[in-house]
Write a protein that holds these residues in place. Sequence first.
Motif, PDB file in Angstrom:
ATOM      1  N   VAL A 160      78.445  72.351   0.863  1.00 16.44           N
ATOM      2  CA  VAL A 160      77.709  71.000   0.377  1.00 16.44           C
ATOM      3  C   VAL A 160      78.514  70.528  -0.628  1.00 16.44           C
ATOM      4  O   VAL A 160      78.386  71.501  -1.670  1.00 16.44           O
ATOM      5  CB  VAL A 160      76.105  71.094   0.350  1.00 16.44           C
ATOM      6  N   ILE A 161      78.857  69.332  -0.629  1.00 19.16           N
ATOM      7  CA  ILE A 161      79.187  68.753  -2.156  1.00 19.16           C
ATOM      8  C   ILE A 161      78.162  68.510  -3.211  1.00 19.16           C
ATOM      9  O   ILE A 161      77.287  68.208  -2.911  1.00 19.16           O
ATOM     10  CB  ILE A 161      79.859  67.580  -1.860  1.00 19.16           C
ATOM     11  N   LYS A 162      78.334  69.359  -4.407  1.00 21.44           N
ATOM     12  CA  LYS A 162      77.392  69.383  -5.395  1.00 21.44           C
ATOM     13  C   LYS A 162      77.661  68.581  -6.579  1.00 21.44           C
ATOM     14  O   LYS A 162      76.794  68.063  -7.435  1.00 21.44           O
ATOM     15  CB  LYS A 162      76.945  70.777  -5.807  1.00 21.44           C
ATOM     16  N   GLU A 163      79.182  68.221  -6.824  1.00 23.85           N
ATOM     17  CA  GLU A 163      79.745  67.422  -7.969  1.00 23.85           C
ATOM     18  C   GLU A 163      81.028  66.965  -7.694  1.00 23.85           C
ATOM     19  O   GLU A 163      81.767  67.885  -6.911  1.00 23.85           O
ATOM     20  CB  GLU A 163      79.654  68.469  -9.269  1.00 23.85           C
ATOM     21  N   LEU A 197      78.056  63.180  -2.876  1.00 20.96           N
ATOM     22  CA  LEU A 197      76.889  64.160  -3.135  1.00 20.96           C
ATOM     23  C   LEU A 197      76.152  64.665  -2.032  1.00 20.96           C
ATOM     24  O   LEU A 197      75.572  63.732  -1.224  1.00 20.96           O
ATOM     25  CB  LEU A 197      76.477  63.835  -4.416  1.00 20.96           C
ATOM     26  N   GLU A 198      75.982  65.993  -1.938  1.00 21.28           N
ATOM     27  CA  GLU A 198      75.094  66.530  -0.813  1.00 21.28           C
ATOM     28  C   GLU A 198      75.891  66.293   0.583  1.00 21.28           C
ATOM     29  O   GLU A 198      74.967  66.839   1.512  1.00 21.28           O
ATOM     30  CB  GLU A 198      73.834  65.739  -0.798  1.00 21.28           C
ATOM     31  N   LYS A 199      76.954  65.809   0.695  1.00 22.43           N
ATOM     32  CA  LYS A 199      77.398  65.813   2.159  1.00 22.43           C
ATOM     33  C   LYS A 199      77.979  67.188   2.650  1.00 22.43           C
ATOM     34  O   LYS A 199      78.643  67.866   1.788  1.00 22.43           O
ATOM     35  CB  LYS A 199      78.498  64.784   2.264  1.00 22.43           C
ATOM     36  N   LYS A 200      77.681  67.488   3.755  1.00 17.73           N
ATOM     37  CA  LYS A 200      78.331  68.687   4.510  1.00 17.73           C
ATOM     38  C   LYS A 200      79.686  68.631   4.872  1.00 17.73           C
ATOM     39  O   LYS A 200      80.102  67.782   5.385  1.00 17.73           O
ATOM     40  CB  LYS A 200      77.437  69.215   5.674  1.00 17.73           C
ATOM     41  N   ASP A 202      85.401  66.774   6.858  1.00 17.34           N
ATOM     42  CA  ASP A 202      83.987  66.373   6.806  1.00 17.34           C
ATOM     43  C   ASP A 202      83.552  66.941   8.414  1.00 17.34           C
ATOM     44  O   ASP A 202      82.495  66.460   8.817  1.00 17.34           O
ATOM     45  CB  ASP A 202      83.773  64.716   6.906  1.00 17.34           C
ATOM     46  N   VAL A 222      81.796  72.454  -4.434  1.00 20.72           N
ATOM     47  CA  VAL A 222      81.182  72.644  -2.953  1.00 20.72           C
ATOM     48  C   VAL A 222      80.547  74.144  -2.946  1.00 20.72           C
ATOM     49  O   VAL A 222      81.053  75.236  -3.221  1.00 20.72           O
ATOM     50  CB  VAL A 222      82.312  72.803  -1.862  1.00 20.72           C
ATOM     51  N   ASP A 223      79.227  74.139  -2.733  1.00 20.18           N
ATOM     52  CA  ASP A 223      78.239  75.035  -2.539  1.00 20.18           C
ATOM     53  C   ASP A 223      78.332  75.696  -1.149  1.00 20.18           C
ATOM     54  O   ASP A 223      78.031  75.314  -0.206  1.00 20.18           O
ATOM     55  CB  ASP A 223      77.002  74.760  -3.083  1.00 20.18           C
ATOM     56  N   CYS A 224      79.046  76.830  -0.808  1.00 15.66           N
ATOM     57  CA  CYS A 224      79.185  77.400   0.235  1.00 15.66           C
ATOM     58  C   CYS A 224      78.412  78.822   0.214  1.00 15.66           C
ATOM     59  O   CYS A 224      78.807  79.698   1.033  1.00 15.66           O
ATOM     60  CB  CYS A 224      80.574  77.798   0.587  1.00 15.66           C
TER      61      CYS A 224
END
Length: 348
Positions: free
Chosen positions: A294-297, A331-334, A280, A309-311
């Motif tokens: 960013v966590i997407k799922e 979700l959506e956490k960096k 985190d 995670v979308d990088c």
Amino acid sequence: MIKIENLSKKWGSFSLKNISFNVRKGEYFVILGPTGSGKTLLLETIAGFHKVDDGRLFIDGKDITTLTPNERKIGFVYQDYMLFPNMSVLDNIAYGLRVLKEDERKIDERVKQLADMLSISHILHRYPYNLSGGEQQRVAIARALAIQPKLLLLDEPLSALDEMLRMRIIKDLKKINREEDITMIHVTHSRNDAILLADRIAVIKDGSIMQIGKTEEVFRKPKNKFIAEFVGVENLFRGEAKRTNGLTLFKTDGIELYSSMQIEGDVYATIRPEDIIISDKKIKSSARNCIPGVIKEMIDMGNVIRATVDCGIPFMVNITHEAMREMNLFLEKKVWLVFKAHNVNLFR
């Protein structure tokens, strides 16, 4: 133990092409490939059911290329069991020994030994139509082992079984390999069966061997895109690689990754989800790769959480339940993804 040199065999419009590999004594060797890749044809050719068009086969240094199936002393277990319906379990197991005209006392001893090992002593009097799928498969294995073959060939022996029976037969096969000290070649399309059983794996496609290696090597460092996709690599990217400062810099869609592999040009990269650490916050580490995302799922797989995670490109990452709670992931956490250069596999 068994050596195959440049084996080729044409079968209709399909052909095995220059297949070569060695299998050591006592090794459990799995040939893994999709339906129609030539697995069964290769196994039957090794057994002597088909004459080779080219190439040679050796067992313990002896050339067996022109020998008949009976002369090769090879056991064969079929996917659909192929038991004799008019014979009891005992007579099915004893069949090969009686063909060889062995002494009945020795036959009884061998049948008892195999029945005890495979836990089928209580069904020796029964007939195939009264057996479950798992029982039929155990009888087929016992029959193949009865003649004490130097090599046991198994053609998709687990594909017709439910999950519980599959695991029981897998335990039986491991036990046989260990206690009988027998060399085994097992063909399958199942990645899980290969992982659970193999000492080494050969991946086959369209009649050609694509890669041979230890299980971990094949699954963690596939040699090409087909193997990566077939064995289930989830982080697979295409990009450009260039050598720099003793490492290789891989670029794809604005993302830069470092690999310890020495390769340049247009390549694919893979990173196993279990090789990626998620944090985190940005951390100091010896790992050369540390990228934000960013966590997407997040999907609960039971033993782990599988996160996307979308990088800039999507990464699949395995997270333990404990790590998710400690870092309060949602979700959506960096987050930051961290992995070492030697975990980035590159290939053309």
